[in-house]
Design an enzyme around this catalytic site. Sequence first.
Site: not given
Length: 724
Positions: A29, A140, A310, A497-498, A678
Amino acid sequence: MSKTIIVSNRLPISLQHKNGKFEFKPSAGGLATGLGSIYKEGENIWVGWPGNDVADEEQRSEIVEELKKLKMAPVFLTKKDVELYYEGFSNETIWPAFHYFTQYINYEDSYWEAYVQVNQKFCDAILAKANPDDTIWVHDYQLLLLPMMLRNHLPNATIAFFQHIPFPSYEIIRMLPWRKEMLEGMVGSDLIGFHTYDDMRHFLSAVGRILGLSNESGFIQADNRLINVDSFPMGIDYEKFAKAAESKKTLNHVKKFKEMLGDQKLLITIDRLDYSKGIPQRIKAFTQLLEDHPEFHGKVSMIMVVVPSRDKVKSYQVLKEEIDTLVGGINSKFSTLNWVPVHYFYRSFPFNELSAFYTMSDIALVTPLRDGMNLVCKEFVASKTHKKGVLILSEMAGASKELVDAILVNPNNQEGVVSAIVEALSMDEEEQELRISSMQSSLKKYDIFQWVKVFMDRLTHVKEKQTELESKSLDPKIVGQLVDSFKAAKRPIVFLDYDGTLVGFKSRPQDAFPDEELKSLVATLSKVCQVVIISGRDKETLGKWFKGQHVDMIAEHGVWLKKKDQPEEWSLYADVDDSWKEDIRQVMEYYVLRTPGAFIEEKHHSLVWHYRKVESGLGDLRMRELFSHLKYMARGHNLQVLEGNMVLEIKRPDINKGRAALSMMRGEEYDFVMALGDDWTDEDTFKAMPKNAYTIRVGYAYTQANYNIKNPKEVRVLLKKLID
Ligand code: GDG
């Protein structure tokens, strides 16, 4: 030396037990060939299920030894595993869901449990072989959980995942009770690949909505890792098909087959037996063609190869019966003594016979209802070395995004498919040549080997990006130095910073008030250093939340300053003209009306449009629209538009956190300076800091700061160390 491990559900071999011995036949394959350049090298190896049920220990050892010679290692599955994990969860739950056949989804807990267990089996088998810095490429949908299972044991390994089937819209994924676990499994990878951009887009949307992980241009910021999601349309072994088409073996078959069939136009269709391939719909379209166009009777035949697959699953048995009935119907209705409309084969063919079918057919009819990629159409085009032939291709196949010179059809539109066949049958040779040549040139360039190379190169690139960010990570050694120099300092100052730094985000901004732990942390810290809370919040909120605290405050990105020794007194950084607000507010209100969940926050000298509560997707869309609208207006008013965390803020450009921080420090001598923030409004603070300052960005992103730290929780841990 690190090695590479390829993992897939099935090993690329077929194993047969004959006369008391096992026979091993490597698969030819395309994927196996392409990956051959990897697993056959050095210490590399391919791990997977050999495809047989082998319970006997002696036989298992024999298989292990034989496979070792082929650079493969088996994961043995029991009959029950195969039934529940493979036929069950993989093929009766994931397969129908991911191909949009929701009516076939089987929601079965026992399938899920087996799926988890077998993924764990694969994980154990790999752990027995893997070193901490190995590269592992998982393939997969049968192994969605494996990347995270591996990551938990091998945090520094390079882990990649490629999905060969479609990734459906969030609307489908959300139906599955195990959706969160499945996505969490996948994001254990460093690189996640799909065939098409649409698959990738659907995945990113599902990860955003279900796991709450956002992305920027395909890069997901997980807690401590950058994950790249991208599309890699898989190619074929082009030369193999082109060469075979000219080979003696193939041409002999062509001659033989043509003699049997006589002078007829041939349509070829080749698929595994699967409801996603649209086989009944195709037979119905061909039936209609013969009904509407009697002139084609005796002149056109279809060669239909259906490869058994299947066949233990009920829906596949039903499909097989339906196909048998339809073929019986068309052949019994139209056949003559010297002409059969459909030559139907329910079996597979040796490679050269397949090649002969491709070579001798005038038209390939590839009309899946849904297909991750579809290689058959590519193989047909590669086999057309004389450039004659027409490809009719479904829009629902991943390949349709590349093979735009095919006649593209909607497979659900029977009339459309019939017209496409008529168009193909009457297409002049010049046009055929033009279209085939154009498709060949792209397939030749981007073949399976190139696909493997591009994927592996991308993986290296992602790792490099991660390393760049990690090198900034605040590791224990740096933390030690930071704490030591803080403790030794006589005049330390800390800018905090908050939102997003001291506290996490809440959907309503007013709910993100400081908790008791934070209040006491700030109080203790302010006894040993100068603490400056530097935020985009309005002065009333900051004033209320830090009332009584011995801290300096900078509000609204630097519009307002308040010194700790002047309680209640805010001073303006500069005289600010606010006359612009009316115009801008009207525009923002228009976007609030069109966006349920959005709202405007008015600060003294800025306006903020919040979209944290808006349905994801819609929020981003509207934000982009508003962003360009505001940018346009901002020019006239000399304003600046800032994109924050789920907010857009508009204000004057000369007011920013950096300037305010500098003015706070002016005339003072500090021997320890630290700033934490941030988002990109904090980048101004970082830029303004003296060279020897510790600047730290919360979250993993490119930044002017010297270091990154994970999240507000880690920030608090760091601050506690300063006061220990
Ligand atoms: C999955 C995805 C994606 C077929 N009949 C014979 C034969 N074949 C070979 C073809 C082709 C292969 O089988 C079928 O590949 P497809 O891509 O069409 O379909 P799936 O098996 O469903 O594969 C799909 C693929 O993974 C790769 O990522 O494209 O969307 O569903 O190569 O040549 N080979 C031989 N005799 C036959 O009778 N020798």
